[in-house]
Design a protein around this motif. Sequence first.
Motif, short mmCIF file in Angstrom:
data_model
loop_
_atom_site.label_atom_id
_atom_site.label_comp_id
_atom_site.label_asym_id
_atom_site.label_seq_id
_atom_site.Cartn_x
_atom_site.Cartn_y
_atom_site.Cartn_z
N LEU A 1 0.83 -1.21 0.00
CA LEU A 1 0.00 0.00 0.00
C LEU A 1 0.87 1.26 0.00
CD1 LEU A 1 -2.73 1.42 0.17
CD2 LEU A 1 -2.69 1.09 2.65
N LEU A 2 1.91 1.26 0.82
CA LEU A 2 2.82 2.41 0.86
C LEU A 2 3.44 2.68 -0.50
CD1 LEU A 2 4.58 1.69 4.27
CD2 LEU A 2 3.29 3.78 3.73
N LYS A 3 3.87 1.62 -1.15
CA LYS A 3 4.48 1.76 -2.47
C LYS A 3 3.49 2.37 -3.47
CE LYS A 3 6.84 -0.95 -6.04
NZ LYS A 3 7.09 -2.28 -6.60
N ALA B 1 9.77 1.25 0.62
CA ALA B 1 8.54 1.15 1.41
C ALA B 1 8.82 0.81 2.86
CB ALA B 1 7.61 0.09 0.78
N LEU B 2 9.84 -0.01 3.11
CA LEU B 2 10.17 -0.39 4.49
C LEU B 2 10.63 0.83 5.29
CD1 LEU B 2 10.45 -2.55 6.63
CD2 LEU B 2 12.75 -3.06 5.76
N ASN C 1 12.50 -1.51 23.18
CA ASN C 1 12.60 -0.28 22.39
C ASN C 1 12.67 -0.54 20.88
OD1 ASN C 1 12.39 2.47 22.87
ND2 ASN C 1 14.58 2.83 22.51
N GLU C 2 12.11 -1.69 20.49
CA GLU C 2 12.07 -2.05 19.06
C GLU C 2 10.82 -1.45 18.41
OE1 GLU C 2 14.24 -4.19 17.26
OE2 GLU C 2 15.59 -3.97 18.99
N LEU C 3 10.93 -1.14 17.13
CA LEU C 3 9.76 -0.65 16.39
C LEU C 3 8.75 -1.77 16.22
CD1 LEU C 3 11.41 1.52 13.58
CD2 LEU C 3 10.22 2.34 15.62
N ASP C 4 7.47 -1.42 16.41
CA ASP C 4 6.38 -2.39 16.25
C ASP C 4 5.78 -2.21 14.85
OD1 ASP C 4 4.09 -3.95 16.34
OD2 ASP C 4 3.65 -3.45 18.43
N TYR C 5 6.32 -2.98 13.91
CA TYR C 5 5.86 -2.84 12.51
C TYR C 5 4.41 -3.24 12.32
CZ TYR C 5 10.79 -2.23 11.25
OH TYR C 5 12.06 -1.75 11.13
#
Length: 281
Positions: A209-211, A233-234, A251-255
């Motif tokens: 979708l981002l792309k 996109a990532l 403290n990791e990103l929650d994709y």
Amino acid sequence: MNYQWYPGHMTKAKRMMQENIKLIDLIIEVVDARIPFSSRNPDIDELGKNKARLILLNKSDLADERENEKWAEYFKSKGYYVVKLNAKSGAGIKGVLPVVMESCKEKLERDRKRGIINRPIRAMVVGIPNVGKSTFINAFAGKACTKTGNKPGVTKGKQWIRINKNVELLDTPGILWPKFEDQSVGAKLAMVGSIKDEILNLEELSLELLKYLHESYEGVLTKRYDIEESENALSMLEQVAENRKCIQKGNELDYLKAANILLEEFRNGKIGKITLEKPEA
């Protein structure tokens, strides 16, 4: 990601439509205006040939108005009648009845010449899940609708709904489901919410979708999420996660959380009025 969605009752649904089609003057097909091609069932054209056809571009308020116009012209050029509407709010509903009457004027004229008067137009409403078929029927029928019971020759369980003295609808819940071999069709159905999220890889879907949004609606992501748009996109998903404070333990990103936010805000129109496919394509 491989999108699979071919329920076993497809054959049964098709048979039900074949049994009822001889009773029908008009097929009203509800599609999602954001994906007017991908939200159509390819079998309807074959099953409904020689019948008047009306396509309702539902959820048109969530779609790009320029593309709504192009799709309306595209379908009209193929011989369909078209109405743009938002069944949920009721916008456009008043425009449906005049088009129903117009689409069946030849049939009404034939009836008149044969001395048949006051026989209502019978319309079958079809549409894949989540395009708003039930919402349309309720809005079109209104509170005054009366279910007229089973007609002779109609499969048991079908419900005729009298709209007024001129029109009756055959409500056939979930009569048609799409079969798709083209995975891009599956992706678009997933993006608008027509395939259950539970069976999808939402991170992967959000990257697609981002792309698309970056390529076709450049700037909308920057405006909504204050990110730097790019071909990566990532990287864009990472920025959405950072800006929306999608952080998990360590403290990791929650994709996944970021993907859910993106998809939900796309589906409810917060990113903008977006159409995922264009007639020229």
